[in-house]
Write a protein that holds these residues in place. Structure first.
Motif, PDB file in Angstrom:
ATOM      1  N   GLY A  12      26.714  40.138  48.246  1.00  0.00           N
ATOM      2  CA  GLY A  12      26.614  40.421  46.826  1.00  0.00           C
ATOM      3  C   GLY A  12      27.548  41.505  46.338  1.00  0.00           C
ATOM      4  O   GLY A  12      27.847  41.577  45.164  1.00  0.00           O
ATOM      5  N   GLY A  13      28.011  42.337  47.204  1.00  0.00           N
ATOM      6  CA  GLY A  13      28.925  43.390  46.817  1.00  0.00           C
ATOM      7  C   GLY A  13      28.233  44.703  46.511  1.00  0.00           C
ATOM      8  O   GLY A  13      27.046  44.744  46.239  1.00  0.00           O
ATOM      9  N   ASP A  14      28.984  45.766  46.647  1.00  0.00           N
ATOM     10  CA  ASP A  14      28.511  47.088  46.302  1.00  0.00           C
ATOM     11  C   ASP A  14      29.028  47.419  44.910  1.00  0.00           C
ATOM     12  O   ASP A  14      30.146  47.896  44.748  1.00  0.00           O
ATOM     13  N   VAL A  15      28.245  47.108  43.905  1.00  0.00           N
ATOM     14  CA  VAL A  15      28.598  47.373  42.518  1.00  0.00           C
ATOM     15  C   VAL A  15      27.440  48.132  41.897  1.00  0.00           C
ATOM     16  O   VAL A  15      26.285  47.720  42.015  1.00  0.00           O
ATOM     17  N   THR A  16      27.754  49.256  41.235  1.00  0.00           N
ATOM     18  CA  THR A  16      26.712  50.016  40.574  1.00  0.00           C
ATOM     19  C   THR A  16      27.085  50.217  39.114  1.00  0.00           C
ATOM     20  O   THR A  16      28.266  50.212  38.761  1.00  0.00           O
ATOM     21  N   GLY A  17      26.088  50.393  38.270  1.00  0.00           N
ATOM     22  CA  GLY A  17      26.296  50.773  36.886  1.00  0.00           C
ATOM     23  C   GLY A  17      26.483  49.647  35.897  1.00  0.00           C
ATOM     24  O   GLY A  17      26.779  49.912  34.730  1.00  0.00           O
ATOM     25  N   LEU A  18      26.329  48.386  36.303  1.00  0.00           N
ATOM     26  CA  LEU A  18      26.476  47.294  35.328  1.00  0.00           C
ATOM     27  C   LEU A  18      25.515  47.526  34.166  1.00  0.00           C
ATOM     28  O   LEU A  18      24.364  47.889  34.355  1.00  0.00           O
ATOM     29  N   GLY A  19      26.012  47.365  32.939  1.00  0.00           N
ATOM     30  CA  GLY A  19      25.197  47.608  31.757  1.00  0.00           C
ATOM     31  C   GLY A  19      25.167  49.058  31.321  1.00  0.00           C
ATOM     32  O   GLY A  19      24.368  49.434  30.462  1.00  0.00           O
ATOM     33  N   THR A  20      26.024  49.898  31.922  1.00  0.00           N
ATOM     34  CA  THR A  20      26.145  51.303  31.528  1.00  0.00           C
ATOM     35  C   THR A  20      27.604  51.581  31.158  1.00  0.00           C
ATOM     36  O   THR A  20      28.437  50.685  31.177  1.00  0.00           O
ATOM     37  N   GLN A  21      27.919  52.834  30.877  1.00  0.00           N
ATOM     38  CA  GLN A  21      29.291  53.208  30.528  1.00  0.00           C
ATOM     39  C   GLN A  21      30.173  53.432  31.751  1.00  0.00           C
ATOM     40  O   GLN A  21      31.382  53.589  31.616  1.00  0.00           O
ATOM     41  N   THR A  22      29.595  53.445  32.955  1.00  0.00           N
ATOM     42  CA  THR A  22      30.381  53.656  34.169  1.00  0.00           C
ATOM     43  C   THR A  22      29.980  52.635  35.229  1.00  0.00           C
ATOM     44  O   THR A  22      28.810  52.569  35.619  1.00  0.00           O
ATOM     45  N   VAL A  23      30.949  51.858  35.686  1.00  0.00           N
ATOM     46  CA  VAL A  23      30.726  50.852  36.723  1.00  0.00           C
ATOM     47  C   VAL A  23      31.650  51.159  37.892  1.00  0.00           C
ATOM     48  O   VAL A  23      32.842  51.422  37.698  1.00  0.00           O
ATOM     49  N   LYS A  24      31.086  51.104  39.102  1.00  0.00           N
ATOM     50  CA  LYS A  24      31.888  51.352  40.309  1.00  0.00           C
ATOM     51  C   LYS A  24      31.756  50.168  41.259  1.00  0.00           C
ATOM     52  O   LYS A  24      30.664  49.644  41.475  1.00  0.00           O
ATOM     53  N   CYS A  25      32.898  49.774  41.825  1.00  0.00           N
ATOM     54  CA  CYS A  25      32.979  48.730  42.846  1.00  0.00           C
ATOM     55  C   CYS A  25      33.650  49.347  44.060  1.00  0.00           C
ATOM     56  O   CYS A  25      34.716  49.964  43.923  1.00  0.00           O
ATOM     57  N   TRP A  26      33.019  49.233  45.228  1.00  0.00           N
ATOM     58  CA  TRP A  26      33.648  49.732  46.442  1.00  0.00           C
ATOM     59  C   TRP A  26      33.351  48.773  47.578  1.00  0.00           C
ATOM     60  O   TRP A  26      32.436  47.963  47.491  1.00  0.00           O
ATOM     61  N   ALA A  27      34.146  48.878  48.626  1.00  0.00           N
ATOM     62  CA  ALA A  27      34.019  47.955  49.745  1.00  0.00           C
ATOM     63  C   ALA A  27      33.548  48.662  50.996  1.00  0.00           C
ATOM     64  O   ALA A  27      34.068  49.708  51.352  1.00  0.00           O
ATOM     65  N   GLY A  28      32.575  48.066  51.643  1.00  0.00           N
ATOM     66  CA  GLY A  28      32.129  48.555  52.928  1.00  0.00           C
ATOM     67  C   GLY A  28      32.806  47.823  54.076  1.00  0.00           C
ATOM     68  O   GLY A  28      32.896  48.321  55.185  1.00  0.00           O
ATOM     69  N   VAL A  29      33.279  46.608  53.794  1.00  0.00           N
ATOM     70  CA  VAL A  29      33.942  45.781  54.804  1.00  0.00           C
ATOM     71  C   VAL A  29      35.119  45.057  54.165  1.00  0.00           C
ATOM     72  O   VAL A  29      35.186  44.927  52.944  1.00  0.00           O
ATOM     73  N   SER A  30      36.035  44.578  54.993  1.00  0.00           N
ATOM     74  CA  SER A  30      37.146  43.754  54.512  1.00  0.00           C
ATOM     75  C   SER A  30      36.835  42.293  54.790  1.00  0.00           C
ATOM     76  O   SER A  30      36.287  41.955  55.830  1.00  0.00           O
ATOM     77  N   THR A  31      37.189  41.443  53.844  1.00  0.00           N
ATOM     78  CA  THR A  31      36.961  40.009  53.994  1.00  0.00           C
ATOM     79  C   THR A  31      37.887  39.271  53.045  1.00  0.00           C
ATOM     80  O   THR A  31      38.418  39.859  52.098  1.00  0.00           O
ATOM     81  N   ASP A  32      38.116  37.977  53.282  1.00  0.00           N
ATOM     82  CA  ASP A  32      38.869  37.174  52.323  1.00  0.00           C
ATOM     83  C   ASP A  32      38.052  37.104  51.048  1.00  0.00           C
ATOM     84  O   ASP A  32      36.853  36.826  51.077  1.00  0.00           O
ATOM     85  N   LYS A  33      38.678  37.364  49.922  1.00  0.00           N
ATOM     86  CA  LYS A  33      37.953  37.449  48.650  1.00  0.00           C
ATOM     87  C   LYS A  33      37.706  36.068  48.043  1.00  0.00           C
ATOM     88  O   LYS A  33      38.543  35.188  48.105  1.00  0.00           O
ATOM     89  N   THR A  34      36.530  35.925  47.441  1.00  0.00           N
ATOM     90  CA  THR A  34      36.158  34.676  46.782  1.00  0.00           C
ATOM     91  C   THR A  34      35.948  34.873  45.293  1.00  0.00           C
ATOM     92  O   THR A  34      35.276  34.076  44.651  1.00  0.00           O
ATOM     93  N   GLY A  35      36.497  35.935  44.726  1.00  0.00           N
ATOM     94  CA  GLY A  35      36.350  36.202  43.302  1.00  0.00           C
ATOM     95  C   GLY A  35      36.863  37.587  42.988  1.00  0.00           C
ATOM     96  O   GLY A  35      37.493  38.232  43.821  1.00  0.00           O
ATOM     97  N   THR A  36      36.583  38.043  41.767  1.00  0.00           N
ATOM     98  CA  THR A  36      37.017  39.373  41.367  1.00  0.00           C
ATOM     99  C   THR A  36      36.009  39.971  40.399  1.00  0.00           C
ATOM    100  O   THR A  36      35.327  39.240  39.677  1.00  0.00           O
ATOM    101  N   LEU A  37      35.901  41.291  40.380  1.00  0.00           N
ATOM    102  CA  LEU A  37      35.043  41.973  39.421  1.00  0.00           C
ATOM    103  C   LEU A  37      35.731  41.971  38.067  1.00  0.00           C
ATOM    104  O   LEU A  37      36.875  42.430  37.945  1.00  0.00           O
ATOM    105  N   MET A  38      35.077  41.413  37.049  1.00  0.00           N
ATOM    106  CA  MET A  38      35.594  41.411  35.677  1.00  0.00           C
ATOM    107  C   MET A  38      34.519  41.982  34.768  1.00  0.00           C
ATOM    108  O   MET A  38      33.357  41.594  34.846  1.00  0.00           O
ATOM    109  N   LEU A  39      34.932  42.917  33.894  1.00  0.00           N
ATOM    110  CA  LEU A  39      33.999  43.599  32.999  1.00  0.00           C
ATOM    111  C   LEU A  39      34.466  43.477  31.562  1.00  0.00           C
ATOM    112  O   LEU A  39      35.666  43.366  31.294  1.00  0.00           O
ATOM    113  N   GLY A  40      33.529  43.564  30.629  1.00  0.00           N
ATOM    114  CA  GLY A  40      33.856  43.572  29.210  1.00  0.00           C
ATOM    115  C   GLY A  40      33.068  44.654  28.497  1.00  0.00           C
ATOM    116  O   GLY A  40      31.926  44.951  28.860  1.00  0.00           O
ATOM    117  N   ALA A  41      33.696  45.270  27.487  1.00  0.00           N
ATOM    118  CA  ALA A  41      33.036  46.270  26.645  1.00  0.00           C
ATOM    119  C   ALA A  41      33.391  45.981  25.195  1.00  0.00           C
ATOM    120  O   ALA A  41      34.557  45.722  24.873  1.00  0.00           O
TER     121      ALA A  41
END
Length: 151
Positions: free
Chosen positions: A96-125
Motif C-alpha cells: 500500500g505504500g508509506d503515505v501520510t497526510g492525505l486530506g491535509t495540507q502536508t503529504v509525505k511519501c517515502w520508501a522502505g524498500v525498492s521495487t519495480d513501480k506500478t504507479g505514481t503518487l498524484m495529488l490535487g489541491a
C-alpha cells in the motif's frame, strides 16, 4: 512520468529533478494564479502535483505542502483498483505504500524498500496560492506540476 513506461507521451521535460545524487532539493512556488484570456481570476481549477520519478529505498522521500492555511492535498487515484500502485513501497511489504497526510495540507511519501513501480503518487489541491515540495534523493528524485481545469 515515472519509470517503466507509465504516463508516456508527455512532451518536453515535464519534471523538476534534483541535480545531485543523495541530495535534498526544496521547490517553493508562490503567488500561483490562473486567469482567463482577459486576465480575470479563474475559479474551479486544481493544482496537480506528484512523484515524477521512482521513490526508492535509501531514505528517498517527497513532502508536499500547501502551507498551514492552504487547501488540503487529496489523492488523485491512478485507477479505481490501485490508487498509487506501490509508488511509495512500505518496508513491511504490504504493497500500500508509506503515505501520510492525505486530506491535509502536508503529504509525505517515502520508501522502505525498492521495487519495480506500478504507479505514481498524484495529488490535487483546489486553487492553492503556494506549494512547497521537498525532495530527498538517495539517487535522484523528481516532481511534476500541472493544472486541472474544470470542464
Amino acid at each position: 512520468l515515472g519509470n517503466n513506461g507509465f504516463y508516456t507521451g508527455v512532451p518536453g521535460d515535464p519534471a523538476l529533478y534534483t541535480a545531485v545524487n543523495r541530495s535534498t532539493a526544496i521547490v517553493t512556488i508562490t503567488q500561483i494564479q490562473v486567469t482567463d484570456s482577459n486576465g480575470n481570476p479563474a475559479s474551479g481549477w486544481t493544482l496537480v502535483t506528484g512523484d515524477a520519478e521512482s521513490t526508492d529505498a535509501n531514505q528517498e522521500s517527497l513532502t508536499f505542502t500547501t502551507g498551514s492555511s492552504g487547501p488540503k492535498l487529496n489523492l488523485l487515484p491512478n485507477s479505481p483498483t490501485s490508487p498509487i500502485g506501490n509508488a511509495c513501497p512500505d518496508s513491511q511489504g504490504n504493497g500500500g505504500g508509506d503515505v501520510t497526510g492525505l486530506g491535509t495540507q502536508t503529504v509525505k511519501c517515502w520508501a522502505g524498500v525498492s521495487t519495480d513501480k506500478t504507479g505514481t503518487l498524484m495529488l490535487g489541491a483546489q486553487e492553492p496560492s503556494s506549494l512547497t515540495v521537498t525532495m530527498v534523493a538517495g539517487g535522484l528524485q523528481a516532481m511534476f506540476l500541472g493544472v486541472l481545469l474544470p470542464s
